[in-house]
Design a protein around this motif. Structure first.
Motif, PDB file in Angstrom:
ATOM      1  N   THR A   1      29.522  39.810  47.964  1.00 27.06           N
ATOM      2  CA  THR A   1      28.746  38.811  48.709  1.00 27.06           C
ATOM      3  C   THR A   1      27.458  38.454  47.973  1.00 27.06           C
ATOM      4  N   GLY A   2      26.748  39.472  47.492  1.00 30.57           N
ATOM      5  CA  GLY A   2      25.509  39.241  46.754  1.00 30.57           C
ATOM      6  C   GLY A   2      25.729  38.431  45.489  1.00 30.57           C
ATOM      7  N   PHE A   3      26.811  38.741  44.775  1.00 27.47           N
ATOM      8  CA  PHE A   3      27.129  38.017  43.541  1.00 27.47           C
ATOM      9  C   PHE A   3      27.420  36.544  43.834  1.00 27.47           C
ATOM     10  N   ARG A   4      28.247  36.279  44.845  1.00 25.50           N
ATOM     11  CA  ARG A   4      28.589  34.895  45.206  1.00 25.50           C
ATOM     12  C   ARG A   4      27.367  34.117  45.695  1.00 25.50           C
ATOM     13  N   LEU A   5      26.577  34.770  46.528  1.00 22.55           N
ATOM     14  CA  LEU A   5      25.384  34.101  47.061  1.00 22.55           C
ATOM     15  C   LEU A   5      24.397  33.763  45.946  1.00 22.55           C
ATOM     16  N   LYS A   6      24.200  34.708  45.021  1.00 23.78           N
ATOM     17  CA  LYS A   6      23.278  34.469  43.910  1.00 23.78           C
ATOM     18  C   LYS A   6      23.735  33.270  43.083  1.00 23.78           C
ATOM     19  N   LYS A   7      25.029  33.175  42.855  1.00 29.75           N
ATOM     20  CA  LYS A   7      25.587  32.056  42.086  1.00 29.75           C
ATOM     21  C   LYS A   7      25.336  30.726  42.804  1.00 29.75           C
ATOM     22  N   GLN A   8      25.576  30.719  44.124  1.00 33.31           N
ATOM     23  CA  GLN A   8      25.372  29.497  44.928  1.00 33.31           C
ATOM     24  C   GLN A   8      23.899  29.098  44.941  1.00 33.31           C
ATOM     25  N   LEU A   9      23.028  30.076  45.070  1.00 35.18           N
ATOM     26  CA  LEU A   9      21.588  29.798  45.094  1.00 35.18           C
ATOM     27  C   LEU A   9      21.120  29.219  43.764  1.00 35.18           C
ATOM     28  N   ASN A  10      21.631  29.768  42.662  1.00 32.51           N
ATOM     29  CA  ASN A  10      21.258  29.260  41.335  1.00 32.51           C
ATOM     30  C   ASN A  10      21.706  27.813  41.151  1.00 32.51           C
ATOM     31  N   GLU A  11      22.855  27.457  41.731  1.00 37.94           N
ATOM     32  CA  GLU A  11      23.362  26.090  41.610  1.00 37.94           C
ATOM     33  C   GLU A  11      22.576  25.122  42.496  1.00 37.94           C
ATOM     34  N   ARG A  12      22.310  25.524  43.730  1.00 36.49           N
ATOM     35  CA  ARG A  12      21.710  24.609  44.707  1.00 36.49           C
ATOM     36  C   ARG A  12      20.193  24.543  44.635  1.00 36.49           C
ATOM     37  N   PHE A  13      19.544  25.663  44.350  1.00 36.18           N
ATOM     38  CA  PHE A  13      18.079  25.717  44.398  1.00 36.18           C
ATOM     39  C   PHE A  13      17.523  26.177  43.045  1.00 36.18           C
ATOM     40  N   ALA A  14      17.867  25.430  42.013  1.00 39.38           N
ATOM     41  CA  ALA A  14      17.487  25.816  40.649  1.00 39.38           C
ATOM     42  C   ALA A  14      15.971  25.852  40.453  1.00 39.38           C
ATOM     43  N   GLY A  15      15.241  24.896  41.025  1.00 36.74           N
ATOM     44  CA  GLY A  15      13.797  24.820  40.797  1.00 36.74           C
ATOM     45  C   GLY A  15      12.945  25.520  41.833  1.00 36.74           C
ATOM     46  N   GLU A  16      13.557  26.166  42.826  1.00 39.33           N
ATOM     47  CA  GLU A  16      12.792  26.773  43.929  1.00 39.33           C
ATOM     48  C   GLU A  16      12.723  28.286  43.789  1.00 39.33           C
ATOM     49  N   ASN A  17      11.805  28.870  44.542  1.00 35.53           N
ATOM     50  CA  ASN A  17      11.622  30.317  44.523  1.00 35.53           C
ATOM     51  C   ASN A  17      12.745  30.974  45.339  1.00 35.53           C
ATOM     52  N   ARG A  18      13.599  31.750  44.661  1.00 34.94           N
ATOM     53  CA  ARG A  18      14.744  32.393  45.323  1.00 34.94           C
ATOM     54  C   ARG A  18      14.544  33.902  45.455  1.00 34.94           C
ATOM     55  N   ARG A  19      13.361  34.346  45.155  1.00 32.42           N
ATOM     56  CA  ARG A  19      13.093  35.792  45.128  1.00 32.42           C
ATOM     57  C   ARG A  19      13.294  36.419  46.517  1.00 32.42           C
ATOM     58  N   GLY A  20      14.083  37.482  46.560  1.00 33.16           N
ATOM     59  CA  GLY A  20      14.299  38.227  47.804  1.00 33.16           C
ATOM     60  C   GLY A  20      15.348  37.636  48.724  1.00 33.16           C
ATOM     61  N   ALA A  21      15.939  36.494  48.373  1.00 33.16           N
ATOM     62  CA  ALA A  21      16.891  35.822  49.261  1.00 33.16           C
ATOM     63  C   ALA A  21      18.189  36.613  49.399  1.00 33.16           C
TER      64      ALA A  21
END
Length: 199
Positions: A152-172
């Motif tokens: 789940t963490g791996f898939r979510l991290k991949k999706q976050l990198n694609e959708r929110f490339a320029g935003e702060n994703r720390r701790g999500a």
């Protein structure tokens, strides 16, 4: 002794200048009739003037009411998902997507609490075979939860990198995994997507 003659003359002129009524303009060199207060005294006076309309008891009561209203707004926001009044840890599109990602799928971790109760009951029974089964179940459940959380963490991290490339994703990702440990019914903010629905 060291004062200049011009300053002495100005001081005498100021002493001779009549002290006028407050409605008339005062001569710039005329005495005020009172000493200039220190800065700390002036600030204290300003504060006291500002707070004279409210006693300490009334101010405390007002503060309690404001806090209660803010907590009520936050509680309603947690139920409805209103971004304006959510706590800081739940705000933002990244956190919202992480919540929706978890809420849209089945997670083994969310069934941990009911399974733990069943395993605990089995381990309390005075039958050696059932106690061994309970121990084996503990190991199976823990391994499954770790594997599911990793995927789940791996898939979510991949999706976050694609959708929110320029935003702060720390701790999500950690935020989402902590949410996956809670039973769906008990999650706050309340789930806004159905199972199987794409976030």
């Amino acid at each position: 002794m060291f004062r200049s003659r011009a300053k002495d003359e100005k001081a005498q002129a100021a002493d001779k200048a009549p002290v006028t009524d407050s409605s008339q303009p005062r001569h710039p060199e005329a005495p005020k009739g009172r000493p200039t207060p220190k800065r700390s005294q002036a600030q204290t006076q300003r504060r006291s003037v500002a707070n004279t309309s409210m006693t300490r008891k009334e101010a405390a009561k007002r503060q309690r009411e404001e806090r209660r209203a803010a907590l009520e707004r936050q509680r309603q926001a947690l139920a409805s998902g209103d971004e304006r009044y959510l706590p800081a840890r739940d705000k933002g599109p990244v956190r919202r997507f992480a919540r929706d990602f978890i809420d849209s799928r089945f997670n083994i971790a969310e069934f941990f609490l009911p399974m733990a109760v069943v395993i605990l009951v089995l381990s309390m029974v005075r039958v050696a075979a059932l106690q061994n089964i309970a121990l084996l179940l503990w190991l199976v459940v823990i391994v499954l939860i770790v594997l599911d959380s990793f995927v789940t963490g791996f898939r979510l991290k991949k999706q976050l990198n694609e959708r929110f490339a320029g935003e702060n994703r720390r701790g999500a990702v950690a935020y989402a995994l902590m949410r996956s440990l809670q039973m769906r019914r008990l999650r706050l903010p309340k789930p806004q997507v159905k199972r199987g629905e794409r976030p």
